[in-house]
Design a protein around this motif. Structure first.
Motif, PDB file in Angstrom:
ATOM      1  N   THR A 147       1.287  -1.471  -0.227  1.00  0.00           N
ATOM      2  CA  THR A 147      -0.269   0.048   0.121  1.00  0.00           C
ATOM      3  C   THR A 147       0.668   1.204  -0.318  1.00  0.00           C
ATOM      4  N   ALA A 148       0.569   2.532  -1.358  1.00  0.00           N
ATOM      5  CA  ALA A 148       1.956   3.370  -1.075  1.00  0.00           C
ATOM      6  C   ALA A 148       0.679   4.592  -1.203  1.00  0.00           C
ATOM      7  N   GLU A 149       0.925   5.237  -0.121  1.00  0.00           N
ATOM      8  CA  GLU A 149       0.107   6.621   0.371  1.00  0.00           C
ATOM      9  C   GLU A 149       0.760   7.989   0.699  1.00  0.00           C
ATOM     10  N   ALA A 178       1.065  12.366  -6.781  1.00  0.00           N
ATOM     11  CA  ALA A 178       1.476  11.434  -6.563  1.00  0.00           C
ATOM     12  C   ALA A 178       2.201  10.961  -7.218  1.00  0.00           C
ATOM     13  N   VAL A 181       5.022   9.152  -5.022  1.00  0.00           N
ATOM     14  CA  VAL A 181       4.671   7.863  -4.605  1.00  0.00           C
ATOM     15  C   VAL A 181       5.279   6.793  -5.703  1.00  0.00           C
ATOM     16  N   ILE A 182       4.405   6.997  -6.793  1.00  0.00           N
ATOM     17  CA  ILE A 182       4.210   6.056  -8.388  1.00  0.00           C
ATOM     18  C   ILE A 182       5.989   5.866  -8.607  1.00  0.00           C
ATOM     19  N   VAL A 185       7.610   3.510  -5.441  1.00  0.00           N
ATOM     20  CA  VAL A 185       7.703   1.848  -6.197  1.00  0.00           C
ATOM     21  C   VAL A 185       7.469   1.505  -6.978  1.00  0.00           C
ATOM     22  N   SER A 198      -8.355   2.384 -11.983  1.00  0.00           N
ATOM     23  CA  SER A 198      -8.745   3.987 -10.592  1.00  0.00           C
ATOM     24  C   SER A 198      -9.861   4.873 -10.307  1.00  0.00           C
ATOM     25  N   LEU A 226      -2.640   2.152  -4.572  1.00  0.00           N
ATOM     26  CA  LEU A 226      -2.224   3.679  -4.657  1.00  0.00           C
ATOM     27  C   LEU A 226      -2.899   4.025  -4.109  1.00  0.00           C
ATOM     28  N   THR A 240       4.434  10.568   2.832  1.00  0.00           N
ATOM     29  CA  THR A 240       4.340   9.342   1.895  1.00  0.00           C
ATOM     30  C   THR A 240       5.284   8.336   2.619  1.00  0.00           C
ATOM     31  N   ILE A 242       4.771   3.932   3.119  1.00  0.00           N
ATOM     32  CA  ILE A 242       4.573   2.417   2.087  1.00  0.00           C
ATOM     33  C   ILE A 242       4.555   1.695   2.896  1.00  0.00           C
TER      34      ILE A 242
END
Length: 336
Positions: A147-149, A178, A181-182, A185, A198, A226, A240, A242
């Motif tokens: 889970t990436a936030e 975002a 964060v992407i 990941v 999405s 995400l 941020t 993860i």
């Protein structure tokens, strides 16, 4: 000494200028911005030559490397022009508004053997570096979910239009928020290969999204969530994080703290069975000049070292930034 010029003297441009100005291996040879008030001030108090036209600056100052800190819509044409002249480039994120443009720039920089980097600073944060190290050692076994936030208070009321509210300028939570964060990941777990679905939701903005929620699948087959929202005023600034679940343990990390759970006693040195909590200060390397966070200086130190041939150009290069551009495009194309 590396002769460096900066295009764009906004928030990030001024940040880069401050760090570059204190760097022992850098000579600042030019600053370009369209605001005469800004350039008059810089010219008066810094002594660095200032310009309103970047092409004139490049022709006269003859920099070996250029930092591009202008709105994303200008990146492709400007960076392509600079690379064509055989100059190393550090660009702000995201690289381009389309993955096709980003891929072309990555290929051009590679063909010309020029150092290239994009300002995704999370890769230079000690806690996230430790996460990558632990994953490389298979310390929590095989990851099976992540889970990436990221949350923060960027747009918390309806307001007049700015570049942040114009998708053609690179505005919107997906591109501006975002993307960080992407990219994280992609670096920690492998590039995003598919996006199953999405949701791009507007909360206060009319023309761009304020939040991004996606189901991602990586090249390895690993899938995860995400969740990003820049209209969350319960946060003082961008946060941020993860979470990665594995067959032998679990990692929860943000920029300040790393928590790791190991199910077995066979742990990496410095860790033990059960929960382990470590702070950024356990991992972050010292920098010669501190501004906002060590990571901002570290990324510039790395770029200058790469230009001088001291380190390989493998962190945050245009190719990795293109992979992030590609994932952004996949998210937008699957949005409801």
């Amino acid at each position: 000494m590396v002769k460096v010029a900066v295009i764009g003297a906004g928030k990030m441009g001024i940040s880069h200028l401050s760090i570059l100005g204190a760097h022992p291996d850098v000579t600042l040879v030019g600053v370009c911005d369209t605001s005469k008030m800004v350039t008059d001030f810089l010219q008066k108090y810094s002594g660095v030559p200032c310009y309103a036209d970047y092409k004139k600056m490049v022709a006269e100052a003859k920099p070996e490397a250029v930092f591009v800190a202008v709105p994303t819509k200008f990146h492709y044409a400007m960076i392509k022009d600079i690379l064509d002249q055989g100059i190393h480039v550090f660009g702000e994120k995201p690289l381009c508004l389309s993955p096709q443009e980003g891929k072309e720039l990555a290929s051009l920089a590679e063909r010309k053997k020029l150092v290239n980097q994009v300002g995704y600073h999370n890769k230079f944060i000690g806690t996230f570096r430790e996460v990558k190290q632990l994953l490389g050692e298979k310390a929590i076994g095989e990851p099976y979910h992540f889970t990436a936030e990221a949350y923060g208070p960027v747009v918390t009321v309806r307001k007049k239009a700015t570049w942040r509210s114009d998708p053609k300028e690179g505005g919107g939570c997906l591109l501006d928020y975002a993307s960080h964060v992407i990219d994280l990941v992609n670096d920690l777990l492998g590039p995003v290969e598919r996006v199953k679905s999405s949701l791009l939701k507007s909360i206060y903005s009319e023309d761009v999204e304020d939040s991004v929620y996606s189901l991602l699948e990586l090249r390895s087959g690993l899938s995860g969530v995400l969740s990003v929202n820049w209209s969350d005023d319960t946060y003082r600034k961008m946060s941020t994080s993860i979470t990665i679940q594995g067959t032998k343990g679990k990692i929860i990390s943000d920029a300040n703290e790393l928590k790791v759970f190991f199910r077995e006693a066979d742990c990496p040195p410095g860790y033990s069975k059960g929960w382990n909590v470590k702070n950024l200060t356990d991992f972050q390397e010292n920098v010669a000049f501190y501004l906002r966070g060590e990571e901002y200086s570290s990324q510039i130190d790395y770029f200058i070292d790469a230009v001088q041939g001291k380190v390989p150009n493998v962190i945050n290069n245009f190719h990795s930034a293109w992979l992030t551009d590609h994932a952004i495009s996949l998210i937008r194309n699957t949005a409801n």
